[in-house]
Write a protein that holds these residues in place. Structure first.
Motif, PDB file in Angstrom:
ATOM      1  N   THR A 230     -63.894 -33.808  72.793  1.00  0.00           N
ATOM      2  CA  THR A 230     -64.096 -33.064  71.552  1.00  0.00           C
ATOM      3  C   THR A 230     -63.061 -33.482  70.520  1.00  0.00           C
ATOM      4  O   THR A 230     -61.908 -33.021  70.543  1.00  0.00           O
ATOM      5  CB  THR A 230     -64.006 -31.547  71.798  1.00  0.00           C
ATOM      6  OG1 THR A 230     -64.905 -31.178  72.838  1.00  0.00           O
ATOM      7  CG2 THR A 230     -64.368 -30.768  70.531  1.00  0.00           C
ATOM      8  N   SER A 231     -63.454 -34.373  69.622  1.00  0.00           N
ATOM      9  CA  SER A 231     -62.560 -34.806  68.544  1.00  0.00           C
ATOM     10  C   SER A 231     -62.521 -33.735  67.455  1.00  0.00           C
ATOM     11  O   SER A 231     -63.560 -33.153  67.121  1.00  0.00           O
ATOM     12  CB  SER A 231     -63.043 -36.136  67.943  1.00  0.00           C
ATOM     13  OG  SER A 231     -63.103 -37.137  68.931  1.00  0.00           O
ATOM     14  N   PRO A 232     -61.355 -33.463  66.894  1.00  0.00           N
ATOM     15  CA  PRO A 232     -61.265 -32.466  65.821  1.00  0.00           C
ATOM     16  C   PRO A 232     -62.210 -32.797  64.659  1.00  0.00           C
ATOM     17  O   PRO A 232     -62.239 -33.938  64.184  1.00  0.00           O
ATOM     18  CB  PRO A 232     -59.796 -32.550  65.382  1.00  0.00           C
ATOM     19  CG  PRO A 232     -59.071 -33.091  66.587  1.00  0.00           C
ATOM     20  CD  PRO A 232     -60.046 -34.035  67.231  1.00  0.00           C
ATOM     21  N   ASN A 233     -62.980 -31.815  64.278  1.00  0.00           N
ATOM     22  CA  ASN A 233     -63.920 -31.950  63.155  1.00  0.00           C
ATOM     23  C   ASN A 233     -64.992 -33.010  63.379  1.00  0.00           C
ATOM     24  O   ASN A 233     -65.614 -33.484  62.429  1.00  0.00           O
ATOM     25  CB  ASN A 233     -63.167 -32.250  61.841  1.00  0.00           C
ATOM     26  CG  ASN A 233     -62.200 -31.150  61.478  1.00  0.00           C
ATOM     27  OD1 ASN A 233     -62.541 -29.970  61.557  1.00  0.00           O
ATOM     28  ND2 ASN A 233     -60.984 -31.533  61.085  1.00  0.00           N
ATOM     29  N   ALA A 239     -71.182 -29.120  67.454  1.00  0.00           N
ATOM     30  CA  ALA A 239     -72.140 -28.566  68.408  1.00  0.00           C
ATOM     31  C   ALA A 239     -71.528 -27.422  69.214  1.00  0.00           C
ATOM     32  O   ALA A 239     -72.167 -26.386  69.436  1.00  0.00           O
ATOM     33  CB  ALA A 239     -72.628 -29.667  69.343  1.00  0.00           C
ATOM     34  N   LEU A 240     -70.281 -27.590  69.637  1.00  0.00           N
ATOM     35  CA  LEU A 240     -69.648 -26.567  70.463  1.00  0.00           C
ATOM     36  C   LEU A 240     -69.406 -25.266  69.708  1.00  0.00           C
ATOM     37  O   LEU A 240     -69.386 -24.192  70.305  1.00  0.00           O
ATOM     38  CB  LEU A 240     -68.333 -27.090  71.044  1.00  0.00           C
ATOM     39  CG  LEU A 240     -68.472 -28.138  72.150  1.00  0.00           C
ATOM     40  CD1 LEU A 240     -67.111 -28.673  72.564  1.00  0.00           C
ATOM     41  CD2 LEU A 240     -69.202 -27.567  73.353  1.00  0.00           C
TER      42      LEU A 240
END
Length: 271
Positions: A230-233, A239-240
């Motif tokens: 999960t990369s920031p932005n 989606a999360l």
């Protein structure tokens, strides 16, 4: 699967529907000889007929293990046919949802070693997981034997109390259906965004299978694996933010789903 006791005395399956067939396929695939298996099934499938197991109804007097895999609705009719095997050293393993150890003891006798098990359908490819609990007559040896048998079709965990089997049903027993539905909905969502439906389904199936395999193989927790991708932005975070919404996302939705399945399991146990 090498088990001299089963080979010598036999394995009886009372009922061989979807779950019984899934488990039998796993055991036969692991090397259990068909000649050591007797199946009581009024409507045998073509697959079952071709396995080479005994379908005549002429059962051994004292088989090593009886697997009870009939539907709970017909248990009262089917189980008494094996009552003569009770109160001996034949181990009974039940995979019938909602049927309690007390019920089995009432039919078979309190001295019968009985293990209640909750498997799931990936047992058909030896990728299942089964939770087990035994009655007072099922000592360590019986639980070990049940574990050995069930490990031929996947992992096995033991729970401390029979009441926990209802929660197991809600998580892993019914759980494959949740994942299959997730694959369906992921594919449909991909098609809605312009993908060819077959391509979307292929992507969804491979993604769920691959993520599950990574979760099993990794020493990191699922939460950390989620953070890792999960990369920031980025796209995954976008989606999360939908999926992890406290009111409408996975946490609330799956909590309700697992509770509904658990409650239903308890209802079946209480008649």
């Amino acid at each position: 699967m090498k088990d001299s006791r089963i080979a010598a005395r036999g394995l009886v399956l009372l009922g061989c529907g979807k779950m019984g067939s899934a488990m039998l396929a796993g055991w036969l695939g692991q090397g259990l000889p068909p000649s050591s298996v007797w199946v009581v099934e009024p409507n045998p499938s073509d697959w079952l007929k071709d396995t080479g197991v005994d379908l005549t109804g002429n059962l051994p007097d004292a088989p090593a293990i009886v697997l009870v895999a009939v539907k709970p609705q017909i248990m009262a009719e089917a189980l008494p046919t094996l009552a003569a095997m009770g109160n001996k050293d034949t181990l009974f393993i039940s995979v019938a949802a909602g049927v309690t150890l007390d019920y089995f003891e009432g039919v078979l006798g309190a001295q019968t070693p009985i293990v209640r098990a909750m498997p799931n359908t990936p047992a058909a490819i030896s990728q299942g997981i089964t939770a087990i609990v035994g009655n007072a007559s099922a000592g360590a040896a019986a639980l070990d034997e049940a574990t050995q048998l069930l490990r031929a079709v996947g992992d096995v965990v033991r729970v401390d109390e029979e009441a926990q089997i209802d929660a197991v049903t809600g998580v892993s027993g019914s759980g494959p259906a949740y994942v299959f539905h997730m694959i369906e909905t992921m594919a449909a969502a991909g098609a809605a965004q312009g993908l060819d439906p077959d391509t979307a389904l292929r992507l969804a199936k491979a993604t769920v299978a691959g993520a599950g395999a990574l979760a099993m193989a990794s020493e990191e927790s699922p939460a950390q694996l989620r953070i890792n991708v999960t990369s920031p932005n980025g796209t995954t975070q976008a989606a999360l933010e939908v999926l992890m919404d406290e009111e409408t996302g996975f946490p609330a939705l799956l909590a309700r789903a697992v509770k509904a399945a658990t409650d239903r399991s308890r209802e079946l146990a209480n008649g």
